[in-house]
Design a protein around this motif. Structure first.
Motif, short mmCIF file in Angstrom:
data_model
loop_
_atom_site.label_atom_id
_atom_site.label_comp_id
_atom_site.label_asym_id
_atom_site.label_seq_id
_atom_site.Cartn_x
_atom_site.Cartn_y
_atom_site.Cartn_z
N PHE A 226 -3.23 1.05 -3.12
CA PHE A 226 -2.25 0.57 -2.22
C PHE A 226 -1.17 -0.25 -2.79
O PHE A 226 0.13 -0.21 -2.62
CB PHE A 226 -2.93 -0.38 -0.97
N LYS A 227 -1.72 -1.07 -3.70
CA LYS A 227 -0.81 -1.99 -4.61
C LYS A 227 0.33 -1.13 -5.49
O LYS A 227 1.48 -1.52 -5.37
CB LYS A 227 -1.68 -3.04 -5.46
N THR A 228 -0.40 -0.06 -5.95
CA THR A 228 0.71 0.84 -6.78
C THR A 228 1.61 1.34 -5.83
O THR A 228 2.82 1.39 -6.19
CB THR A 228 -0.24 1.93 -7.43
N MET A 229 1.23 2.06 -4.68
CA MET A 229 2.12 2.33 -3.66
C MET A 229 3.37 1.21 -3.44
O MET A 229 4.52 1.55 -3.19
CB MET A 229 1.52 2.98 -2.44
N GLN A 230 2.68 0.07 -3.12
CA GLN A 230 3.51 -0.76 -2.63
C GLN A 230 4.75 -1.19 -3.61
O GLN A 230 5.79 -1.41 -3.44
CB GLN A 230 2.78 -2.06 -2.43
N ASN A 231 4.13 -1.27 -4.97
CA ASN A 231 5.10 -1.46 -6.22
C ASN A 231 6.17 -0.38 -6.01
O ASN A 231 7.31 -0.60 -6.36
CB ASN A 231 4.53 -1.46 -7.28
N CYS A 232 5.70 0.79 -5.93
CA CYS A 232 6.60 1.98 -5.87
C CYS A 232 7.48 1.76 -4.94
O CYS A 232 8.94 1.98 -5.24
CB CYS A 232 6.08 3.28 -5.76
N MET A 233 7.36 1.47 -3.59
CA MET A 233 8.19 1.40 -2.59
C MET A 233 9.22 0.32 -2.58
O MET A 233 10.40 0.40 -2.33
CB MET A 233 7.16 1.37 -1.08
N GLU A 234 8.93 -0.67 -3.35
CA GLU A 234 9.67 -1.94 -3.60
C GLU A 234 10.91 -1.39 -4.55
O GLU A 234 11.91 -2.18 -4.47
CB GLU A 234 8.94 -3.12 -4.43
N LYS A 235 10.78 -0.30 -5.37
CA LYS A 235 11.78 0.21 -6.11
C LYS A 235 12.91 0.75 -5.39
O LYS A 235 13.80 1.07 -5.78
CB LYS A 235 11.26 1.05 -7.07
N TYR A 236 12.52 1.21 -3.99
CA TYR A 236 13.53 2.03 -3.00
C TYR A 236 13.86 1.11 -1.89
O TYR A 236 13.41 1.81 -0.64
CB TYR A 236 12.84 3.32 -2.85
N PRO A 237 14.26 -0.13 -1.94
CA PRO A 237 14.50 -0.85 -0.54
C PRO A 237 15.25 -0.12 0.22
O PRO A 237 14.90 -0.30 1.52
CB PRO A 237 14.94 -2.29 -1.10
N ASN A 238 16.25 0.48 -0.09
CA ASN A 238 17.07 1.35 0.98
C ASN A 238 16.42 2.35 1.70
O ASN A 238 16.74 2.44 2.86
CB ASN A 238 18.41 1.86 0.25
N LEU A 239 15.55 2.89 1.16
CA LEU A 239 14.58 4.02 1.71
C LEU A 239 13.35 3.29 2.63
O LEU A 239 13.26 3.85 3.63
CB LEU A 239 14.18 4.84 0.73
N TYR A 240 12.71 2.32 2.04
CA TYR A 240 11.33 1.83 2.63
C TYR A 240 11.55 0.64 3.36
O TYR A 240 10.76 0.19 4.31
CB TYR A 240 10.46 1.96 1.59
N HIS A 241 12.66 -0.06 3.40
CA HIS A 241 13.03 -1.35 4.41
C HIS A 241 14.15 -0.96 4.98
O HIS A 241 15.12 -0.53 4.83
CB HIS A 241 13.51 -2.43 3.36
N LYS A 242 13.59 -0.76 6.50
CA LYS A 242 14.50 -0.42 7.45
C LYS A 242 15.60 -1.73 7.62
O LYS A 242 15.34 -2.79 7.66
CB LYS A 242 13.82 0.00 8.75
N ASN A 243 16.95 -1.21 7.77
CA ASN A 243 17.85 -2.19 7.94
C ASN A 243 17.93 -2.85 9.42
O ASN A 243 18.09 -2.14 10.48
CB ASN A 243 19.18 -1.42 7.70
N LEU A 244 17.60 -4.02 9.53
CA LEU A 244 17.34 -4.45 10.69
C LEU A 244 18.57 -5.46 11.14
O LEU A 244 18.31 -6.24 11.76
CB LEU A 244 16.05 -5.61 10.86
N GLY A 245 19.58 -5.36 10.34
CA GLY A 245 20.87 -6.17 10.58
C GLY A 245 20.71 -7.44 9.85
O GLY A 245 21.71 -8.28 9.94
#
Length: 142
Positions: A89-108
């Protein structure tokens, strides 16, 4: 007298105009049996990676990491799950942090606001303990 008329772009839509008399006789149309759609887990126990409930996580740039972590949580039990799955899970989390525009929804808001509302961008000490796992020693309780 009933009739059909094709409408729409390229005449792709068919509209059927029916009379009152047409509706008084039982329909002769036989609809196919509806097969239940598979959910997240298939009948044989495998994970349905094409399930829309996964929201495309299994096919994105961190798809391999997601599938590894999810497979671990799905199949492992007890202490194996709490140790091995956490590292995946930590490996997945680290990968997702490399793509903030894709995995972090823009909440304004800005990145700091997103971090406080998204578990994918928190530190190890802030990771929420999954249900059924004792936070003290990371052992799954049955």
């Amino acid at each position: 007298m009933s009739y059909c008329q094709k409408l729409g772009p390229n005449n792709k839509d068919m509209v059927i105009f029916a009379t009152k008399e047409d509706h008084q006789i039982p329909s002769k149309v036989k609809l196919p049996e509806i097969k239940p759609q598979p959910g997240l887990v298939l009948e044989n126990g495998d994970i349905n990676w094409s399930c829309p409930c996964l929201g495309g996580l299994a096919t994105g740039p961190c798809g391999v990491e997601f599938r590894n972590a999810f497979t671990c949580f799905h199949s492992a039990e007890g202490e194996e799950q709490s140790k091995e799955c956490y590292s995946l899970f930590k490996t997945m989390q680290n990968c997702m942090e490399k793509y903030p525009n894709l995995y972090h929804k823009n909440l304004g808001g800005d990145r700091d606001e997103l971090s406080s509302t998204n578990t994918l961008s928190v530190t190890d000490s802030e990771v929420e303990t999954p249900k059924g796992v004792d936070k003290k020693d990371n052992i799954v309780k049955k």
